[in-house]
Motif scaffolding. Structure first.
Motif, short mmCIF file in Angstrom:
data_model
loop_
_atom_site.label_atom_id
_atom_site.label_comp_id
_atom_site.label_asym_id
_atom_site.label_seq_id
_atom_site.Cartn_x
_atom_site.Cartn_y
_atom_site.Cartn_z
N SER A 53 0.83 -1.20 0.00
CA SER A 53 0.00 0.00 0.00
C SER A 53 0.87 1.26 0.00
CB SER A 53 -0.93 -0.02 1.21
OG SER A 53 -1.63 1.19 1.32
N THR A 54 2.00 1.19 0.71
CA THR A 54 2.92 2.33 0.75
C THR A 54 3.49 2.61 -0.65
OG1 THR A 54 3.47 1.66 2.99
CG2 THR A 54 4.97 3.23 1.96
N LEU A 55 3.67 1.55 -1.43
CA LEU A 55 4.17 1.72 -2.79
C LEU A 55 3.11 2.32 -3.72
CD1 LEU A 55 6.00 -1.73 -3.31
CD2 LEU A 55 7.10 0.51 -3.03
N HIS A 56 1.82 2.02 -3.43
CA HIS A 56 0.77 2.34 -4.40
C HIS A 56 -0.11 3.53 -4.05
CE1 HIS A 56 0.92 -2.26 -5.11
NE2 HIS A 56 1.77 -1.66 -5.90
N ASP A 57 -0.31 3.76 -2.73
CA ASP A 57 -1.37 4.69 -2.32
C ASP A 57 -0.80 6.00 -1.78
OD1 ASP A 57 -3.17 2.64 -2.92
OD2 ASP A 57 -3.00 1.79 -0.90
N ASN A 58 -1.51 7.09 -2.09
CA ASN A 58 -1.11 8.39 -1.53
C ASN A 58 -1.24 8.36 -0.01
OD1 ASN A 58 -0.56 9.54 -3.98
ND2 ASN A 58 -2.70 10.17 -4.30
N LYS A 59 -2.34 7.71 0.45
CA LYS A 59 -2.54 7.59 1.89
C LYS A 59 -2.54 6.09 2.22
CE LYS A 59 -5.80 9.06 5.49
NZ LYS A 59 -6.08 7.71 5.97
N PRO A 60 -1.34 5.54 2.48
CA PRO A 60 -1.25 4.08 2.69
C PRO A 60 -2.06 3.62 3.90
CG PRO A 60 0.94 5.10 2.54
CD PRO A 60 -0.06 6.22 2.62
N ILE A 61 -2.50 2.37 3.86
CA ILE A 61 -3.22 1.83 5.02
C ILE A 61 -2.25 1.62 6.17
CG2 ILE A 61 -5.09 0.72 3.73
CD1 ILE A 61 -3.66 -1.94 4.23
N THR A 62 -2.78 1.65 7.37
CA THR A 62 -1.94 1.45 8.56
C THR A 62 -1.92 -0.04 8.92
OG1 THR A 62 -3.82 1.65 10.05
CG2 THR A 62 -2.66 3.69 9.47
N VAL A 63 -1.00 -0.40 9.78
CA VAL A 63 -0.92 -1.80 10.24
C VAL A 63 -2.24 -2.20 10.90
CG1 VAL A 63 0.28 -3.41 11.79
CG2 VAL A 63 1.59 -1.69 10.54
N ALA A 64 -2.80 -1.27 11.71
CA ALA A 64 -4.07 -1.59 12.41
C ALA A 64 -5.18 -1.83 11.39
CB ALA A 64 -4.44 -0.44 13.34
N GLU A 65 -5.22 -1.03 10.32
CA GLU A 65 -6.26 -1.22 9.29
C GLU A 65 -6.05 -2.56 8.56
OE1 GLU A 65 -7.26 3.44 8.13
OE2 GLU A 65 -5.56 2.44 7.20
N ALA A 66 -4.79 -2.87 8.29
CA ALA A 66 -4.50 -4.14 7.61
C ALA A 66 -4.93 -5.30 8.50
CB ALA A 66 -3.01 -4.24 7.28
N GLU A 67 -4.62 -5.21 9.78
CA GLU A 67 -4.98 -6.31 10.69
C GLU A 67 -6.50 -6.43 10.81
OE1 GLU A 67 -2.60 -5.42 14.10
OE2 GLU A 67 -0.87 -6.52 13.29
#
Ligand code: ADE
Ligand code: ZN
Length: 338
Positions: free
Chosen positions: A33-47
């Motif tokens: 997500s950090t590679l693709h998104d302007n506002k990457p998802i957080t670890v908490a969101e991924a979990e």
């Protein structure tokens, strides 16, 4: 590490039901997500994404993870990490589902985009063979609840690419069985077989034994999940007599709400009935498991002895699509493990 875990890790094993996308951990998802998104998802969101409570929730999470696999580099990264984890568990051979149906359905729409993606997967596969001594075959998976035309496109691509890439061994159908069974794919399976592809199929995961009968009727050689076969004595007889391999995924079934607990999974009953059962992890990162953990749970929750765990490892080699000579070598090695 306990003695039994060390023994399980030493056993040469094949993993036959493993989705590449299902091996992506929350940490890797954040990285993508950090590679693709302007506002990457957080670890908490991924979990949070991985905290589904039923099969529909699981499919939605799977779709969201697939959405973070965009270019060849993403696929190569995911594949290489999956392969390192496999080798670390004593897996010597894996037949890995790639959701080609998802790439075509949700991807860029560019029909040429798949070949560079596959080249990324092959880079990882060749590196794993060289550096880890791990062998990988690919199975192109279509999504059964998308259209028939889309499945045909996936299978024709497998047939065409197989001539250039012998690592493409077969095809399969995943997705939502409650929406689409196997019968509509009869002609496509016959066509794929003609092209030299091996036929796998998810069946009897969220549906009854009739779905497994339907999968067999269209020529499926291996059945993924097959949880509901336990409800049909005559089907069990047929599976046994024909030596049809079952790709079982107990923790997956518990986490998607198909099975009440590992202890309640029919693995033990199938094994005792003499069926060709194999233990697999399906989407290990989604279910907080891996293959070694599945073998450990078979031991702790269903009393599988060392001798029986060894038999499960042998079954995995026997049920694989490896050439006979390679199977014989691994079976010999498995017998020698103390
Ligand atoms: N795709 C990935 N994992 C799956 C499963 N367990 N059932 C159906 N489709 C899937
Ligand atoms: Zn699966």
């Amino acid at each position: 590490m306990t003695d039994i875990e060390a023994f399980i890790r030493r056993l040469p094993k094949a993993e036959l039901h493993l989705h590449l996308e299902g091996t992506i951990t929350p940490a890797t998802l954040v990285e993508l997500s950090t590679l693709h998104d302007n506002k990457p998802i957080t670890v908490a969101e991924a979990e949070a994404l991985y905290r589904f409570s039923d099969f529909t929730g699981f499919l939605l999470a799977f779709k969201a993870v697939c959405g973070q696999l965009i270019g060849p580099g993403d696929y190569e990264l995911a594949a290489w990490r999956m392969m390192q984890h496999l080798a670390a568990q004593g897996v010597v051979h894996a037949e890995v589902y790639v959701s080609v149906g998802v790439i075509y359905h949700w991807g860029t729409g560019d029909p040429l985009a798949f070949e560079p993606i596959f080249a990324g997967l092959e880079n990882a596969r060749e590196r794993a063979a060289r550096e880890l001594g791990l062998s990988i075959y690919w199975i192109f998976d279509a999504v059964r609840h998308f259209s028939l035309e889309e499945a045909e496109r996936v299978f024709l691509k497998a047939a065409e690419m197989r001539r250039r890439y012998p690592s493409i061994v077969g095809i399969g159908l995943g997705g939502d069985e409650r929406r689409t069974g196997s019968e509509p794919f009869r002609a496509l399976y016959a066509q794929a077989r003609e092209a030299g592809l091996r036929l796998t199929n998810h069946a009897g995961e969220t549906t009854g034994p009739e779905a497994i009968r339907e999968a067999l009727a269209i020529g499926s050689e291996r059945i993924g999940h097959a949880v509901s076969a336990i409800q049909d004595f005559y089907l069990l007889q047929e599976l046994k007599e024909r030596g049809i391999p079952l790709e079982l995924n107990p923790t997956s079934n518990v986490r998607t709400g198909v099975c009440a607990s590992f202890a309640a999974h029919p693995l033990r009953r199938y094994f005792d009935a003499g069926l060709l059962v194999t233990l697999n992890s399906d989407d290990p990162a989604f279910f907080g498991s891996d293959l070694v953990n599945e073998y450990l749970l078979a031991h702790s929750e269903q009393g599988f002895t060392r001798k029986e765990l060894r038999q499960l490892a042998s079954n995995s080699i026997n049920a694989s699509f490896l050439p006979v000579l390679e199977k014989t070598e691994w079976l010999f090695r498995i017998e020698s493990i103390k």
